[in-house]
Design a protein around this motif. Structure first.
Motif, PDB file in Angstrom:
ATOM      1  N   MET A 244       0.842  -1.191   0.000  1.00  0.00           N
ATOM      2  CA  MET A 244       0.000   0.000   0.000  1.00  0.00           C
ATOM      3  C   MET A 244       0.881   1.246   0.000  1.00  0.00           C
ATOM      4  SD  MET A 244      -2.621   1.272   2.971  1.00  0.00           S
ATOM      5  CE  MET A 244      -3.407  -0.332   3.011  1.00  0.00           C
ATOM      6  N   ALA A 245       0.600   2.200  -0.876  1.00  0.00           N
ATOM      7  CA  ALA A 245       1.401   3.421  -0.947  1.00  0.00           C
ATOM      8  C   ALA A 245       1.223   4.231   0.332  1.00  0.00           C
ATOM      9  CB  ALA A 245       0.971   4.238  -2.155  1.00  0.00           C
ATOM     10  N   ARG A 246       2.352   4.783   0.787  1.00  0.00           N
ATOM     11  CA  ARG A 246       2.289   5.633   1.969  1.00  0.00           C
ATOM     12  C   ARG A 246       1.630   6.950   1.600  1.00  0.00           C
ATOM     13  NH1 ARG A 246       4.887   4.151   6.374  1.00  0.00           N
ATOM     14  NH2 ARG A 246       5.028   6.297   7.123  1.00  0.00           N
ATOM     15  N   MET A 247       0.879   7.481   2.539  1.00  0.00           N
ATOM     16  CA  MET A 247       0.109   8.693   2.287  1.00  0.00           C
ATOM     17  C   MET A 247       0.228   9.581   3.518  1.00  0.00           C
ATOM     18  SD  MET A 247      -3.992   8.904   1.442  1.00  0.00           S
ATOM     19  CE  MET A 247      -3.849   7.846   0.003  1.00  0.00           C
ATOM     20  N   PRO A 248       0.364  10.900   3.373  1.00  0.00           N
ATOM     21  CA  PRO A 248       0.399  11.781   4.539  1.00  0.00           C
ATOM     22  C   PRO A 248      -0.821  11.540   5.426  1.00  0.00           C
ATOM     23  CG  PRO A 248       0.970  12.989   2.558  1.00  0.00           C
ATOM     24  CD  PRO A 248       0.511  11.636   2.106  1.00  0.00           C
TER      25      PRO A 248
ATOM     26  N   GLN B 226      -4.049  13.396   4.677  1.00  0.00           N
ATOM     27  CA  GLN B 226      -4.713  12.894   3.475  1.00  0.00           C
ATOM     28  C   GLN B 226      -5.392  11.565   3.747  1.00  0.00           C
ATOM     29  OE1 GLN B 226      -2.132  12.838   0.059  1.00  0.00           O
ATOM     30  NE2 GLN B 226      -3.643  11.850  -1.269  1.00  0.00           N
ATOM     31  N   ARG B 227      -4.755  10.727   4.552  1.00  0.00           N
ATOM     32  CA  ARG B 227      -5.350   9.447   4.900  1.00  0.00           C
ATOM     33  C   ARG B 227      -6.611   9.643   5.743  1.00  0.00           C
ATOM     34  NH1 ARG B 227      -4.534   5.042   2.266  1.00  0.00           N
ATOM     35  NH2 ARG B 227      -2.305   4.836   2.676  1.00  0.00           N
ATOM     36  N   ARG B 228      -6.564  10.604   6.670  1.00  0.00           N
ATOM     37  CA  ARG B 228      -7.756  10.895   7.479  1.00  0.00           C
ATOM     38  C   ARG B 228      -8.903  11.355   6.582  1.00  0.00           C
ATOM     39  NH1 ARG B 228      -7.603  12.095  13.009  1.00  0.00           N
ATOM     40  NH2 ARG B 228      -9.006  13.851  12.645  1.00  0.00           N
ATOM     41  N   ARG B 229      -8.561  12.175   5.601  1.00  0.00           N
ATOM     42  CA  ARG B 229      -9.597  12.649   4.682  1.00  0.00           C
ATOM     43  C   ARG B 229     -10.181  11.479   3.895  1.00  0.00           C
ATOM     44  NH1 ARG B 229     -12.277  17.648   3.543  1.00  0.00           N
ATOM     45  NH2 ARG B 229     -13.353  17.314   1.575  1.00  0.00           N
ATOM     46  N   GLN B 230      -9.320  10.572   3.436  1.00  0.00           N
ATOM     47  CA  GLN B 230      -9.784   9.402   2.699  1.00  0.00           C
ATOM     48  C   GLN B 230     -10.736   8.562   3.551  1.00  0.00           C
ATOM     49  OE1 GLN B 230      -6.779   6.421   2.185  1.00  0.00           O
ATOM     50  NE2 GLN B 230      -7.841   5.399   0.479  1.00  0.00           N
ATOM     51  N   LEU B 231     -10.366   8.343   4.800  1.00  0.00           N
ATOM     52  CA  LEU B 231     -11.202   7.549   5.696  1.00  0.00           C
ATOM     53  C   LEU B 231     -12.504   8.270   6.040  1.00  0.00           C
ATOM     54  CD1 LEU B 231      -8.376   6.133   7.954  1.00  0.00           C
ATOM     55  CD2 LEU B 231     -10.073   4.738   6.748  1.00  0.00           C
ATOM     56  N   THR B 232     -12.429   9.586   6.183  1.00  0.00           N
ATOM     57  CA  THR B 232     -13.639  10.350   6.483  1.00  0.00           C
ATOM     58  C   THR B 232     -14.627  10.274   5.330  1.00  0.00           C
ATOM     59  OG1 THR B 232     -12.414  11.883   7.919  1.00  0.00           O
ATOM     60  CG2 THR B 232     -14.544  12.621   7.075  1.00  0.00           C
TER      61      THR B 232
ATOM     62  N   GLU C 165     -14.323   0.123   3.055  1.00  0.00           N
ATOM     63  CA  GLU C 165     -14.799   1.105   2.075  1.00  0.00           C
ATOM     64  C   GLU C 165     -13.645   1.939   1.531  1.00  0.00           C
ATOM     65  OE1 GLU C 165     -17.654   3.147  -0.212  1.00  0.00           O
ATOM     66  OE2 GLU C 165     -18.046   1.450   1.122  1.00  0.00           O
ATOM     67  N   ALA C 166     -12.686   2.253   2.412  1.00  0.00           N
ATOM     68  CA  ALA C 166     -11.533   3.064   2.012  1.00  0.00           C
ATOM     69  C   ALA C 166     -10.432   2.234   1.370  1.00  0.00           C
ATOM     70  CB  ALA C 166     -10.971   3.797   3.226  1.00  0.00           C
ATOM     71  N   GLY C 167     -10.520   0.900   1.495  1.00  0.00           N
ATOM     72  CA  GLY C 167      -9.501   0.030   0.935  1.00  0.00           C
ATOM     73  C   GLY C 167      -8.207   0.032   1.720  1.00  0.00           C
ATOM     74  N   VAL C 168      -8.329   0.177   3.069  1.00  0.00           N
ATOM     75  CA  VAL C 168      -7.144   0.170   3.927  1.00  0.00           C
ATOM     76  C   VAL C 168      -7.346  -0.860   5.033  1.00  0.00           C
ATOM     77  CG1 VAL C 168      -6.705   2.618   3.466  1.00  0.00           C
ATOM     78  CG2 VAL C 168      -8.005   1.960   5.510  1.00  0.00           C
ATOM     79  N   SER C 169      -6.283  -1.160   5.752  1.00  0.00           N
ATOM     80  CA  SER C 169      -6.381  -2.112   6.858  1.00  0.00           C
ATOM     81  C   SER C 169      -7.001  -1.437   8.076  1.00  0.00           C
ATOM     82  CB  SER C 169      -4.993  -2.642   7.224  1.00  0.00           C
ATOM     83  OG  SER C 169      -4.206  -1.596   7.776  1.00  0.00           O
ATOM     84  N   LEU C 170      -7.520  -2.233   8.978  1.00  0.00           N
ATOM     85  CA  LEU C 170      -8.113  -1.706  10.205  1.00  0.00           C
ATOM     86  C   LEU C 170      -7.067  -0.974  11.040  1.00  0.00           C
ATOM     87  CD1 LEU C 170     -10.845  -1.624  11.617  1.00  0.00           C
ATOM     88  CD2 LEU C 170     -10.239  -3.758  12.789  1.00  0.00           C
ATOM     89  N   SER C 171      -5.834  -1.429  10.989  1.00  0.00           N
ATOM     90  CA  SER C 171      -4.777  -0.771  11.761  1.00  0.00           C
ATOM     91  C   SER C 171      -4.538   0.658  11.263  1.00  0.00           C
ATOM     92  CB  SER C 171      -3.477  -1.575  11.677  1.00  0.00           C
ATOM     93  OG  SER C 171      -3.019  -1.663  10.341  1.00  0.00           O
ATOM     94  N   VAL C 172      -4.702   0.874   9.974  1.00  0.00           N
ATOM     95  CA  VAL C 172      -4.563   2.231   9.428  1.00  0.00           C
ATOM     96  C   VAL C 172      -5.660   3.126   9.978  1.00  0.00           C
ATOM     97  CG1 VAL C 172      -4.706   3.623   7.313  1.00  0.00           C
ATOM     98  CG2 VAL C 172      -3.374   1.509   7.339  1.00  0.00           C
ATOM     99  N   PHE C 173      -6.871   2.589  10.054  1.00  0.00           N
ATOM    100  CA  PHE C 173      -7.978   3.366  10.612  1.00  0.00           C
ATOM    101  C   PHE C 173      -7.651   3.800  12.034  1.00  0.00           C
ATOM    102  CE2 PHE C 173     -11.709   3.947  13.169  1.00  0.00           C
ATOM    103  CZ  PHE C 173     -12.554   4.688  12.364  1.00  0.00           C
ATOM    104  N   HIS C 174      -7.219   2.861  12.858  1.00  0.00           N
ATOM    105  CA  HIS C 174      -6.957   3.179  14.268  1.00  0.00           C
ATOM    106  C   HIS C 174      -5.733   4.081  14.435  1.00  0.00           C
ATOM    107  CE1 HIS C 174     -10.154   0.790  15.898  1.00  0.00           C
ATOM    108  NE2 HIS C 174      -9.759  -0.286  15.251  1.00  0.00           N
TER     109      HIS C 174
END
Length: 206
Positions: free
Chosen positions: A1-5, A8-14, A37-46
């Motif tokens: 998974m590409a690293r994202m600031p 920006q990641r918070r915005r994607q999840l929101t 929905e965002a296509g990321v792992s649960l750990s990224v969300f937390h």
């Protein structure tokens, strides 16, 4: 998974949370479903959100941002203050008509926050944000357009927030018949009078 600031990641999840909650409802939307929905792992969300309260506050703020930019653009100075105010109401109304699910979600978020112990402050913050938003929009009108409010700006901002809240709910319940052009014209005349337009009440057209 590409690293994202992180911002920006918070915005994607929101944005993913808004889509999921609009589709499934607030109570049925889980952190796992938002991550999916965002296509990321649960750990990224937390990593991005340390609590559900933080996520919901971001959701409320982002939904407001979705329409505030549209309204801010619409109230660029027109020939008269009334025309400028009318353009702002029309832009907001068009956004509600185009995105009813998002606006319905705002009411669901309010009810959820009021009923969920420990989340009550989110409902208060939601309506404080509405008032702050209207304060910014009112200040954007500026003296060059004849902006001279007849009541204190904070009170006027809360009034506008309450009025548009009712307008929005009417559209969600009744559909577009809730606010034909003549109703928006009437509201515009009233508000233009409150903010200093001496021509309010004397329409020259829609």
């Amino acid at each position: 998974m590409a690293r994202m600031p992180s911002a920006q990641r918070r915005r994607q999840l929101t944005e993913a949370a808004i889509r999921a909650m609009t589709r499934d409802g607030v109570a049925r939307t889980t952190t796992r479903s938002i991550a999916a929905e965002a296509g990321v792992s649960l750990s990224v969300f937390h990593y991005c959100f340390d609590s559900k309260q933080a996520l919901l506050e971001s959701v409320i703020s982002t939904i407001t941002d979705h329409y505030i930019g549209v309204v801010r653009e619409a109230i660029q100075p027109k020939a008269t203050l009334r025309e400028t105010v009318r353009a702002g109401f029309q832009a907001y109304w068009d956004h509600v008509a185009a995105h009813p699910g998002e606006h319905m979600l705002t009411y669901e978020l309010t009810q959820y926050a009021l009923r969920q112990p420990g989340f009550e402050h989110l409902a208060r913050r939601q309506y404080e944000l509405y008032a702050e938003t209207y304060t910014e929009l009112l200040e954007q009108l500026g003296p060059d357009l004849g902006f001279a409010p007849r009541v204190p700006v904070p009170a006027l901002a809360r009034y506008l927030a309450a009025m548009t809240d009712g307008m929005t709910l009417s559209l969600l319940v009744l559909g577009e018949d809730a606010a034909p052009a003549d109703v928006l014209d009437t509201i515009t005349d009233h508000v233009a009078g409150l903010v200093g337009d001496t021509t309010a009440g004397h329409r020259t057209g829609p």
